[in-house]
Design an enzyme around this catalytic site. Structure first.
Site, PDB file in Angstrom:
ATOM      1  N   THR A   1      -8.649   6.829  -2.121  1.00 23.87           N
ATOM      2  CA  THR A   1      -9.644   6.393  -2.767  1.00 23.87           C
ATOM      3  C   THR A   1     -10.340   7.646  -2.834  1.00 23.87           C
ATOM      4  O   THR A   1     -11.607   7.657  -3.342  1.00 23.87           O
ATOM      5  CB  THR A   1     -10.122   5.438  -2.133  1.00 23.87           C
ATOM      6  OG1 THR A   1      -9.635   5.435  -0.523  1.00 23.87           O
ATOM      7  CG2 THR A   1      -8.719   3.882  -2.641  1.00 23.87           C
TER       8      THR A   1
ATOM      9  N   LYS B   1      -8.678  13.951   4.303  1.00 19.58           N
ATOM     10  CA  LYS B   1      -7.774  13.175   4.404  1.00 19.58           C
ATOM     11  C   LYS B   1      -6.856  13.060   5.701  1.00 19.58           C
ATOM     12  O   LYS B   1      -6.077  14.300   5.628  1.00 19.58           O
ATOM     13  CB  LYS B   1      -7.399  13.199   2.673  1.00 19.58           C
ATOM     14  CG  LYS B   1      -6.497  14.019   2.418  1.00 19.58           C
ATOM     15  CD  LYS B   1      -5.337  14.129   1.105  1.00 19.58           C
ATOM     16  CE  LYS B   1      -6.003  14.247   0.030  1.00 19.58           C
ATOM     17  NZ  LYS B   1      -6.072  12.481  -0.797  1.00 19.58           N
ATOM     18  N   ARG B   2      -6.374  11.625   5.510  1.00 22.73           N
ATOM     19  CA  ARG B   2      -5.309  11.798   7.030  1.00 22.73           C
ATOM     20  C   ARG B   2      -4.465  13.319   6.249  1.00 22.73           C
ATOM     21  O   ARG B   2      -3.691  13.334   4.953  1.00 22.73           O
ATOM     22  CB  ARG B   2      -4.666  10.665   7.220  1.00 22.73           C
ATOM     23  CG  ARG B   2      -5.303  10.059   7.601  1.00 22.73           C
ATOM     24  CD  ARG B   2      -6.092  10.447   9.657  1.00 22.73           C
ATOM     25  NE  ARG B   2      -5.054   9.990  10.226  1.00 22.73           N
ATOM     26  CZ  ARG B   2      -4.882   9.154  10.760  1.00 22.73           C
ATOM     27  NH1 ARG B   2      -5.243   8.536  11.276  1.00 22.73           N
ATOM     28  NH2 ARG B   2      -3.303   9.009  12.393  1.00 22.73           N
TER      29      ARG B   2
ATOM     30  N   HIS C   1       0.957  -1.239   0.035  1.00 22.28           N
ATOM     31  CA  HIS C   1      -0.249  -0.196  -0.530  1.00 22.28           C
ATOM     32  C   HIS C   1       0.975   1.109   0.146  1.00 22.28           C
ATOM     33  O   HIS C   1       0.197   2.489   0.276  1.00 22.28           O
ATOM     34  CB  HIS C   1      -0.770  -0.085   1.343  1.00 22.28           C
ATOM     35  CG  HIS C   1      -2.326  -0.813   1.145  1.00 22.28           C
ATOM     36  ND1 HIS C   1      -3.017  -0.017   0.443  1.00 22.28           N
ATOM     37  CD2 HIS C   1      -2.530  -2.301   1.513  1.00 22.28           C
ATOM     38  CE1 HIS C   1      -3.973  -1.224  -0.069  1.00 22.28           C
ATOM     39  NE2 HIS C   1      -3.571  -2.133   1.178  1.00 22.28           N
TER      40      HIS C   1
ATOM     41  N   LYS D   1     -14.380   8.734  -4.876  1.00 25.39           N
ATOM     42  CA  LYS D   1     -15.456   9.406  -4.040  1.00 25.39           C
ATOM     43  C   LYS D   1     -15.876  11.060  -4.686  1.00 25.39           C
ATOM     44  O   LYS D   1     -16.949  11.198  -4.899  1.00 25.39           O
ATOM     45  CB  LYS D   1     -15.711   9.266  -2.600  1.00 25.39           C
ATOM     46  CG  LYS D   1     -15.126   8.275  -2.041  1.00 25.39           C
ATOM     47  CD  LYS D   1     -14.374   7.966  -0.702  1.00 25.39           C
ATOM     48  CE  LYS D   1     -13.757   7.118   0.341  1.00 25.39           C
ATOM     49  NZ  LYS D   1     -13.600   7.297   1.259  1.00 25.39           N
TER      50      LYS D   1
ATOM     51  N   LYS E   1       1.238  14.506   1.589  1.00 27.30           N
ATOM     52  CA  LYS E   1      -0.496  14.697   0.494  1.00 27.30           C
ATOM     53  C   LYS E   1      -0.527  16.684   1.215  1.00 27.30           C
ATOM     54  O   LYS E   1      -1.396  16.858   0.059  1.00 27.30           O
ATOM     55  CB  LYS E   1      -1.474  13.983   1.903  1.00 27.30           C
ATOM     56  CG  LYS E   1      -1.509  12.763   1.684  1.00 27.30           C
ATOM     57  CD  LYS E   1      -2.432  12.375   2.313  1.00 27.30           C
ATOM     58  CE  LYS E   1      -2.811  10.860   2.824  1.00 27.30           C
ATOM     59  NZ  LYS E   1      -3.760  10.557   1.870  1.00 27.30           N
TER      60      LYS E   1
END
Ligand SMILES: *Cc1c(COP(=O)(O)O)cnc(C)c1O
Length: 803
Positions: free
Chosen positions: A647, A539-540, A351, A651, A545
């Site tokens: 993901t 998101k986290r 992952h 969405k 990110k």
């Protein structure tokens, strides 16, 4: 490939369900479990009675599935995390009785929404990896695949996030303190798990995983740790109460909390204990059922004919030596044969390519937790080294492959040697595994490597959470077949140039934005304008990110609006949200920065009708269900090469948001499917970043670009206040000052800033052409079919599991 099932048994339940009977048994349950008169019951009572009634309704089908599949080949999804969220609404949707139950309840004056909101999220996961496991459970059942989920029943899920004075504060999440309406304790299937210095009982709690309108009910089995003996009476009788409960606590500690780190390794004894605990219980469960339900003369060689175990990342890899242990030590199988059986049973999903997340365990911790497994791993390592030497490899050439090196057990290496399949979770990610992360392995065994691009379940992420859009799609397509086969959304493309349809798309988005605005006002106390652009990044929180890229851009934009109030600008609401690992200082600094920017901007009357900033508190699955339907822009701005798949991006796309994203993870496939011209691509690509890696100097960007300098300097100018936490200094330093052997700006924030800013300007301009925007939005919805987890799970079933 197995055909996606879309049986015409829609409404199967609606027709079958007897409304009066349902209402009768509901009221009966309500009174039985509370001993109260109807009028005196609380939301909590009403919620649990509804769970009971639904569990009764599905009981028969669940047992049928368990019985039918006893002797068939099944897939077993091993995952330390299942981020399920709430179950009530989703279960009703999958049973096809959502509207009916709502109606029944309103007939007896019960407000369904408040019951729904009573349910706590089952937050047994950190983020994407855990949510993927939950989406897979939904899709496997919907595709009638016999897949069993195995995991941990944490007493405390992922911490609850509160924001105090702009800082993240973590609170407990005892999600089952009032009970658990969706699990059945199966005491009789309990297993004994032995650690070196402790023996505990593993008790399974089974959750039904309902297929969408198809009578399939799979099982998610979560293990809870309990003391082997409830109480030590000898201590109790001697009035040593503390000692008497000590053992109990020590056992229960094992499944007490979910480790709250996402993408960061936690090298603690308790963590390995959790992993070994649920893997050992699950392997024992599988082996004992195999012996119970299959013919006695069945050979263990056939074990892998009936079982395939998919390992969700490195966390459950300890199941590999555990299966060998159970076969050899408890069933008298020869070691070599046990190894062969095991090799045919496991498949491994990677992952992440972030080194800090690839697990390795020090030898002494392994010896402390599961010494026999360490012995087995050592033997596997010796065999591997021997094999390589026979092939003529030097000691040095063998190094990258060693399972144990410098007294560290490298879990990914163990999994690759011992699995029949290794997969990444998006095209680019799998390519990076082959070229870089596992390149040595790939050279040796290319046939093992394959890609399975992640997906999301359209039932939760559209049918349930965006009812307006869902009904609109059904109306336009003239059928709801798309819920069974999401590629059917492609049919919407015939409306791409139909003005009326495009206006409807805009209207639905506007309604959803109004709903979100109301929710945000109630929950965050901030009023936002549904006519503004909703630009969302949830998101986290992690440097890769790049939430700080988003924030630096907002700072600079704010200053521009201050300087130039008449600037042509479409009002925008920037919404951010996400949890930071409690020990990740810089991620917490980013949260503080977001809240501080929000405070300054939202209180500045010169601009706050043009921009607003909201940091939503406690982002989780049930909050996501409100955010995705309301987004105009989906921020997916990770450093290229770092986000394995993502993901959240899917969405948003499915709900009609346009992606503002880098060439990374599944963004790439989103651009491919919906057309890059219908989204906003920006930033450097992996190849470029690899090339400039050594020479990159963020200071050049800082000095050359006024806007960058303006934004970065604001971190220390005094305009923003970090309450003497030194958090903003930390962000400042990490961007431009190399520290302690670490380079500056390793995530290339400053490098990508200018392109990001320009792309935002483009978005801001183009948004006012409302029809063109709606057309792009529709294009994204119509091409989101590929990202259904139904497609993903069918690929696993066909290519890896051979179900
Ligand atoms: C989908 C989801 C994620 C994953 O989001 P990414 O943007 O892919 O990191 C994380 N948390 C929750 C609650 C989700 O629903």
């Amino acid at each position: 490939m197995k055909k996606i099932i879309y049986k015409k048994i829609k409404k199967y339940r609606r027709e079958k369900m007897n409304k009066n009977k349902f209402m009768e048994s509901y009221i009966e349950n309500l009174q039985r479990i509370t001993l109260k008169n109807f009028a005196e019951t609380s939301d909590k009572d009403r919620y649990f009675a509804l769970c009971d009634t639904i569990m009764e309704l599905i009981n028969q089908e669940w047992r049928n599935c368990k019985n039918r599949t006893r002797r068939s080949r099944k897939a077993y999804y091993f995952s330390a995390e299942f981020l399920v969220g709430r179950s009530l609404g989703n279960n009703l949707i999958n049973l096809g009785i959502y509207d009916e139950v709502k109606e029944i309840l309103s007939e007896i004056d019960i407000d369904f929404e408040s019951i729904e909101n009573f349910e706590d999220d089952a937050a047994l996961g950190n983020g994407g990896l855990g949510r993927l496991a939950a989406c897979f459970m939904d899709s496997a059942a919907t595709q009638k695949l016999d897949m069993y989920g195995y995991g941990v029943r944490y007493r405390e899920g992922l911490f609850k996030q509160k924001i105090e004075n702009g800082f993240q504060v973590e609170g407990g999440d005892h999600w089952i303190k009032d009970g658990d309406g969706w699990s059945i304790r199966v005491e009789s299937d309990s297993k004994i798990v032995k650690f070196r210095d402790q023996t505990v009982k593993a008790v399974p709690y089974d959750m039904p995983m309902l297929g969408f309108e198809n009578e399939q009910v799979n099982t998610l089995r979560l293990w809870q740790a309990e003391p082997f003996e409830e109480f030590d009476f000898s201590y109790f009788n001697n009035f040593q109460y503390d000692k008497a409960v000590e053992e109990k606590n020590r056992a229960e500690d094992i499944t007490r909390v979910l480790y709250p780190n996402d993408m960061q390794r936690e090298g603690r004894v308790l963590r390995l204990k959790q992993q070994y605990f649920f893997c050992s219980a699950s392997i024992q469960d599988m082996v004992s059922k195999y012996k119970r339900y299959f013919d006695h003369d069945l050979q263990f060689e056939d074990f892998s004919k009936y079982h395939i175990i998919q390992l969700n990342d490195t966390h459950p890899i300890i199941a590999i030596p555990e299966l060998i242990r159970v076969l050899v030590d408890e069933n008298g199988i020869e070691f070599k044969r046990a190894v062969e059986i095991t090799k045919n049973t496991f498949a491994f999903t990677n992952h992440t390519v972030l080194q800090e997340a690839l697990e390795s365990w020090p030898k002494d911790i392994m010896l402390e937790v599961c010494p026999r497994c360490f012995e087995i791993i050592k033997k596997l390592n010796e065999n591997l080294v021997k094999e390589f030497k026979e092939k003529g490899l030097s000691e040095e050439a063998i190094d990258p492959y060693r399972i144990i090196r410098f007294d560290q057990v490298r879990m990914a290496n163990l999994a690759i040697v011992m699995s029949k399949s290794v997969n990444g979770v998006a095209k680019l990610h799998t390519q990076i595994l082959k070229d870089d992360t596992f390149k040595n392995w790939y050279k040796l065994m290319p046939e093992k490597f394959n890609n399975k691009t992640n997906g999301i379940t359209p039932r939760r992420w559209l049918v349930y959470s965006n009812i307006k859009l869902s009904n609109f799609i059904t109306e336009k397509l003239g059928s709801d077949d798309w819920k069974y086969d999401l590629t059917k959304l492609k049919g919407l493309e015939k409306y791409l140039d139909d003005e009326k349809t495009l206006e409807e798309i805009n209207q639905i988005k506007f309604e959803n934005k109004k709903d979100l605005a109301k929710y945000i006002l109630e929950n965050e106390g901030i009023s936002i304008n549904p006519n503004s652009i909703f630009d969302i990044q949830v998101k986290r929180i992690h440097e890769y990110k790049r939430q700080h890229l988003n924030l630096l851009h907002i700072i600079n934009l704010y200053h521009k609006l201050k300087k130039n109030p008449d600037m042509d600008f479409y009002p925008t609401t920037f919404i951010l949200g996400g949890k930071a690992a409690p020990g990740y200082f810089r991620a917490k600094a980013i949260i503080k920065l977001a809240n501080e920017i929000a405070r300054v901007i939202n209180n500045d009357e010169e601009v706050n009708d043009k921009i607003k900033v909201v940091f939503v508190n406690n982002y989780r699955v049930s909050y996501g269900e409100k955010l995705f339907p309301a987004a105009d822009i989906s921020e997916q701005i990770s450093t290229a090469g770092k986000e394995a798949s993502g993901t959240g991006n899917m969405k948003f796309m499915l709900n009609g948001a346009l992606t503002l994203g880098t060439y990374d993870g599944a963004n790439i496939e989103i651009f491919e499917n919906a057309g890059v011209e219908n989204n906003y691509l920006f930033g450097a690509k992996v190849e470029e970043l690899n090339e400039i890696y050594d020479s990159y100097n963020p200071k050049e960007f800082y000095y050359k670009n006024e806007d960058i300098k303006d934004a970065v300097d604001t971190l220390l100018s005094g305009e923003l206040n970090d309450n003497d936490s030194y958090m903003f200094l930390d962000i400042y330093n990490c961007l431009i000052n190399p520290q302690g052997g670490e380079k500056a700006d390793t995530y290339f924030v400053l490098k990508d800033f200018e392109d990001y800013k320009k792309t935002h300007e483009k978005i801001n301009k183009e948004y006012s052409d409302r029809l063109t925007w709606a057309r792009k939005s529709l294009k994204n919805i119509a091409n989101a079919g590929y990202f259904s987890s139904d497609r993903t799970i069918l690929e696993y079933a066909k290519d890896i599991w051979k179900l």
